[in-house]
Design a protein around this motif. Structure first.
Motif, PDB file in Angstrom:
ATOM      1  N   LYS A 201       0.744  -1.148   0.025  1.00 35.80           N
ATOM      2  CA  LYS A 201      -0.143  -0.071  -0.002  1.00 35.80           C
ATOM      3  C   LYS A 201       0.833   1.288  -0.130  1.00 35.80           C
ATOM      4  CE  LYS A 201      -3.924   2.267   2.590  1.00 35.80           C
ATOM      5  NZ  LYS A 201      -4.930   2.066   3.481  1.00 35.80           N
ATOM      6  N   ASP A 232      -6.253  -6.828 -10.044  1.00 33.15           N
ATOM      7  CA  ASP A 232      -7.539  -6.365  -9.288  1.00 33.15           C
ATOM      8  C   ASP A 232      -6.892  -4.929  -8.841  1.00 33.15           C
ATOM      9  OD1 ASP A 232      -9.224  -5.521  -7.279  1.00 33.15           O
ATOM     10  OD2 ASP A 232      -8.910  -7.298  -6.114  1.00 33.15           O
ATOM     11  N   PHE A 233      -7.524  -3.778  -9.142  1.00 33.85           N
ATOM     12  CA  PHE A 233      -7.291  -2.326  -9.045  1.00 33.85           C
ATOM     13  C   PHE A 233      -7.513  -1.954  -7.336  1.00 33.85           C
ATOM     14  CE2 PHE A 233      -7.007  -2.356 -13.644  1.00 33.85           C
ATOM     15  CZ  PHE A 233      -5.677  -1.720 -13.851  1.00 33.85           C
ATOM     16  N   ASP A 234      -8.209  -2.911  -6.921  1.00 35.18           N
ATOM     17  CA  ASP A 234      -8.938  -2.221  -5.662  1.00 35.18           C
ATOM     18  C   ASP A 234      -7.852  -1.785  -4.705  1.00 35.18           C
ATOM     19  OD1 ASP A 234     -10.986  -2.244  -3.575  1.00 35.18           O
ATOM     20  OD2 ASP A 234      -9.814  -3.527  -2.725  1.00 35.18           O
ATOM     21  N   LEU A 235      -6.377  -2.439  -4.450  1.00 34.34           N
ATOM     22  CA  LEU A 235      -5.752  -1.751  -3.556  1.00 34.34           C
ATOM     23  C   LEU A 235      -4.921  -0.628  -4.141  1.00 34.34           C
ATOM     24  CD1 LEU A 235      -3.908  -2.249  -0.981  1.00 34.34           C
ATOM     25  CD2 LEU A 235      -2.417  -3.710  -2.160  1.00 34.34           C
ATOM     26  N   PHE A 237      -6.576   1.614  -5.899  1.00 35.27           N
ATOM     27  CA  PHE A 237      -7.648   2.878  -5.430  1.00 35.27           C
ATOM     28  C   PHE A 237      -7.544   3.099  -4.110  1.00 35.27           C
ATOM     29  CE2 PHE A 237     -10.013   1.967  -9.607  1.00 35.27           C
ATOM     30  CZ  PHE A 237      -9.757   3.283 -10.196  1.00 35.27           C
ATOM     31  N   ARG A 238      -7.338   2.144  -3.220  1.00 32.03           N
ATOM     32  CA  ARG A 238      -7.405   2.594  -1.763  1.00 32.03           C
ATOM     33  C   ARG A 238      -6.217   3.238  -1.305  1.00 32.03           C
ATOM     34  NH1 ARG A 238      -7.389  -1.872   1.159  1.00 32.03           N
ATOM     35  NH2 ARG A 238      -7.325  -3.611  -0.416  1.00 32.03           N
ATOM     36  N   TYR A 241      -6.153   7.053  -2.339  1.00 34.94           N
ATOM     37  CA  TYR A 241      -7.475   7.796  -1.975  1.00 34.94           C
ATOM     38  C   TYR A 241      -7.145   9.212  -1.411  1.00 34.94           C
ATOM     39  CZ  TYR A 241     -12.029   8.998  -0.108  1.00 34.94           C
ATOM     40  OH  TYR A 241     -13.015   9.963  -0.160  1.00 34.94           O
ATOM     41  N   LEU A 271     -13.025   2.594 -15.187  1.00 34.73           N
ATOM     42  CA  LEU A 271     -12.895   2.310 -13.567  1.00 34.73           C
ATOM     43  C   LEU A 271     -12.757   3.691 -13.254  1.00 34.73           C
ATOM     44  CD1 LEU A 271     -10.090  -0.778 -13.541  1.00 34.73           C
ATOM     45  CD2 LEU A 271     -12.995  -0.712 -13.203  1.00 34.73           C
ATOM     46  N   ASN A 273     -12.856   6.308  -9.630  1.00 33.74           N
ATOM     47  CA  ASN A 273     -13.137   6.264  -7.888  1.00 33.74           C
ATOM     48  C   ASN A 273     -13.696   7.890  -7.443  1.00 33.74           C
ATOM     49  OD1 ASN A 273     -10.792   8.000  -8.500  1.00 33.74           O
ATOM     50  ND2 ASN A 273      -9.370   7.123  -6.909  1.00 33.74           N
TER      51      ASN A 273
END
Length: 353
Positions: A201, A232-235, A237-238, A241, A271, A273
């Motif tokens: 992260k 997976d783009f989730d991490l 984007f988080r 932030y 995608l 955010n």
């Protein structure tokens, strides 16, 4: 004026710039010509901010702060130690500067003067507030620079070599007009980040600096991601932030809204955010508020792609991807030896007959 005199002058300029930080402006008592230039510098920052809506105070002061850290006597001496500058015959070097980020042509300006040449500068109208003031301060420190520094808004006529930065279109114009002189002509370049899915992260948060500093307008700004298939783009984007307040800038927000509308009307898959859109695209240059991405199959495949596309790539950001890749979060912190387009400007300046 010997080399050491020039190094001392630029290191004093670096000390002057160290007073201007995003945490606040603070006078340092033993800075040369402090009383004559400190308040004027604040006014120039304000002028640059109002002159160009992309030049926020944060971005202007970030640039000044980075130069203050770079222009130390130690850094300057280390940078120049591998060159033979004592036998240079002084020439007049023209510089045509871009205007995409604050003081974008400052490295060329420093290189010409510190190597012992005269400089003739044509600035972009987008970035013409700061450099003349810094030149005035430099002359106050070292008056012999006065005869070596000139600015022009006219067509170049009397010069011995040219350093010109622009787009792929303007490069053709530069090559036509300056091709009979020694020259460095720069075209469009963009920076790319390679992700594997194993980044922390913290690394991805640092990548946010590479993406969002200067609103992504610099050639060292990351405008594209290379990701493995199924990433997976989730991490990601988080992790980015904390940069969400960039959408509060009116010009950035307008571009975000406009580009999003265009993509949606064209039925592109996005995608999103709320402050950054990711779009799969083979291009390197992405619009403001958009980051392009592309998938890759293997490291070898990607290395071959970068080799084929090297003329359009400024920086490759990754975690130990290749010999010429750099760490996440470092694109906007170049050293003096990190030359644009990987063309050694000082070496070029030592070989002008």
């Amino acid at each position: 004026m010997v080399l050491n005199d020039r190094i001392v002058a630029f290191s004093e300029l670096g000390r002057f710039l160290s007073q201007f930080k995003n945490t606040g402006y603070e006078k340092i008592s033993n800075i040369m010509h402090q009383e004559d230039f400190f308040d004027g510098m604040i006014q120039k920052i304000e002028s640059a901010k109002h002159h160009n809506g992309w030049f926020t105070e944060e971005n202007i002061v970030f640039s000044l702060s980075q130069w203050s850290k770079t222009l130390t006597k130690h850094n300057l001496e280390q940078w120049l130690s591998s060159y033979s500058l004592d036998t240079i015959t002084t020439k007049t070097i023209g510089i045509i500067m871009a205007g995409n980020i604050p003081l974008v042509g400052f490295h060329d300006f420093i290189s010409v003067l510190v190597s012992g040449h005269n400089v003739l500068v044509k600035q972009s109208s987008n970035d013409n507030q700061l450099l003349p003031y810094l030149a005035s301060y430099l002359i106050a420190i070292e008056p012999r620079f006065e005869k070596r520094i000139s600015f022009t808004e006219e067509r170049f006529t009397d010069f011995d070599a040219m350093i010109a930065t622009g787009s792929n279109n303007t490069a053709r114009y530069f090559e036509h007009y300056f091709g009979n002189k020694p020259n460095i002509i720069r075209k469009n370049r963009n920076s790319v980040a390679v992700l594997t899915g194993n980044e922390s992260k913290e690394q991805l948060a640092a990548l946010g600096n590479d993406i969002f500093t200067y609103y992504g307008l610099g050639c060292r700004s990351v405008s594209k991601l290379m990701v493995p298939k199924g990433y997976d783009f989730d991490l990601f984007f988080r992790s980015i932030y904390d940069y969400n307040d960039i959408i509060n800038g009116a010009k950035y927000a307008n571009n975000y809204d406009y580009n999003k509308a265009v993509y949606l009307m064209s039925n592109f898959k996005l995608l999103d955010n709320g402050f950054l859109m990711l779009k799969e695209d083979s291009s390197y240059a992405s619009p403001i508020a958009t980051l392009f991405y592309e998938t890759y199959g293997s490291k070898e495949e990607l290395l071959q792609k970068f080799e084929a596309d090297k003329e359009g790539i400024q920086c490759i950001v990754a975690d130990n991807f290749s010999d010429n890749s750099i760490d996440f979060g470092t694109t906007q912190h170049p050293s003096l030896s990190d030359y644009a387009d990987n063309v050694d400007v000082i070496e070029f300046l030592t070989k002008i007959d």
